[in-house]
Design a protein around this motif. Structure first.
Motif, short mmCIF file in Angstrom:
data_model
loop_
_atom_site.label_atom_id
_atom_site.label_comp_id
_atom_site.label_asym_id
_atom_site.label_seq_id
_atom_site.Cartn_x
_atom_site.Cartn_y
_atom_site.Cartn_z
N GLN A 19 0.86 -1.17 0.00
CA GLN A 19 0.00 0.00 0.00
C GLN A 19 0.90 1.22 0.00
O GLN A 19 1.82 1.32 0.80
CB GLN A 19 -0.91 0.03 1.22
CG GLN A 19 -1.94 -1.05 1.20
CD GLN A 19 -2.86 -0.93 2.40
OE1 GLN A 19 -2.66 -0.12 3.28
NE2 GLN A 19 -3.87 -1.77 2.43
N SER A 20 0.59 2.12 -0.87
CA SER A 20 1.40 3.32 -0.99
C SER A 20 0.50 4.53 -0.79
O SER A 20 -0.60 4.60 -1.32
CB SER A 20 2.03 3.35 -2.39
OG SER A 20 2.70 4.56 -2.56
N SER A 21 0.95 5.47 0.00
CA SER A 21 0.20 6.70 0.17
C SER A 21 1.14 7.87 -0.09
O SER A 21 2.34 7.78 0.21
CB SER A 21 -0.41 6.79 1.56
OG SER A 21 0.60 6.98 2.52
N PRO A 22 0.62 8.95 -0.62
CA PRO A 22 1.46 10.10 -0.93
C PRO A 22 2.01 10.75 0.34
O PRO A 22 1.47 10.60 1.43
CB PRO A 22 0.53 11.06 -1.65
CG PRO A 22 -0.68 10.29 -1.99
CD PRO A 22 -0.73 9.12 -1.09
N ASP A 23 3.08 11.50 0.15
CA ASP A 23 3.67 12.22 1.28
C ASP A 23 2.75 13.35 1.73
O ASP A 23 1.79 13.71 1.04
CB ASP A 23 5.03 12.80 0.86
CG ASP A 23 6.05 11.70 0.59
OD1 ASP A 23 5.92 10.63 1.21
OD2 ASP A 23 6.96 11.94 -0.23
N ASP A 24 3.07 13.94 2.88
CA ASP A 24 2.24 15.00 3.43
C ASP A 24 2.18 16.23 2.53
O ASP A 24 1.14 16.87 2.42
CB ASP A 24 2.76 15.41 4.82
CG ASP A 24 2.47 14.35 5.87
OD1 ASP A 24 1.53 13.56 5.64
OD2 ASP A 24 3.17 14.34 6.90
N PHE A 25 3.28 16.58 1.87
CA PHE A 25 3.25 17.77 1.03
C PHE A 25 2.33 17.58 -0.17
O PHE A 25 1.74 18.53 -0.66
CB PHE A 25 4.67 18.18 0.58
CG PHE A 25 5.30 17.27 -0.44
CD1 PHE A 25 5.13 17.50 -1.78
CD2 PHE A 25 6.06 16.18 -0.04
CE1 PHE A 25 5.72 16.68 -2.72
CE2 PHE A 25 6.65 15.35 -0.96
CZ PHE A 25 6.47 15.59 -2.32
N VAL A 26 2.15 16.34 -0.61
CA VAL A 26 1.21 16.06 -1.71
C VAL A 26 -0.22 16.26 -1.24
O VAL A 26 -1.03 16.88 -1.92
CB VAL A 26 1.43 14.64 -2.26
CG1 VAL A 26 0.41 14.30 -3.32
CG2 VAL A 26 2.84 14.48 -2.81
N TRP A 27 -0.53 15.76 -0.04
CA TRP A 27 -1.88 15.94 0.50
C TRP A 27 -2.18 17.42 0.72
O TRP A 27 -3.30 17.87 0.45
CB TRP A 27 -2.05 15.19 1.82
CG TRP A 27 -2.26 13.72 1.63
CD1 TRP A 27 -1.47 12.72 2.09
CD2 TRP A 27 -3.33 13.08 0.93
NE1 TRP A 27 -1.97 11.51 1.72
CE2 TRP A 27 -3.11 11.69 1.00
CE3 TRP A 27 -4.44 13.54 0.24
CZ2 TRP A 27 -3.97 10.78 0.41
CZ3 TRP A 27 -5.29 12.62 -0.35
CH2 TRP A 27 -5.05 11.25 -0.25
N ASN A 28 -1.20 18.17 1.19
CA ASN A 28 -1.40 19.61 1.39
C ASN A 28 -1.70 20.32 0.07
O ASN A 28 -2.56 21.20 0.00
CB ASN A 28 -0.18 20.24 2.06
CG ASN A 28 -0.03 19.78 3.49
OD1 ASN A 28 -0.98 19.36 4.12
ND2 ASN A 28 1.19 19.83 3.99
#
Length: 73
Positions: A19-28
């Motif tokens: 499972q891969s999730s984007p980094d925090d800066f991507v979510w921001n």
């Protein structure tokens, strides 16, 4: 053919837990874009409502003044 099926099922079982999730800066960045879209939509609703109010006022005044002028003659 049997070997290909075993390879496919082995690969699938290895990738199930990945499972891969984007980094925090991507979510921001995603959240900022969503906020901008909401603001843009609110701007267009406000502009449409204001234009509708001005148009309604213009039509009302035009018909009202024509009715008053028609009664005076």
């Amino acid at each position: 053919m049997k070997h290909n099926q075993n390879l496919g099922s082995a690969l699938r079982s290895k990738l199930e837990d990945l499972q891969s999730s984007p980094d925090d800066f991507v979510w921001n960045a995603i959240e900022e874009k969503l906020k901008k879209k909401r603001r843009r939509l609110l701007f267009w609703y406000f502009t449409f409502g204001l234009a509708l109010l001005v148009l309604t006022s213009f039509v009302y005044r035009t018909f009202n003044s024509n009715a008053i002028n028609g009664l005076k003659h």
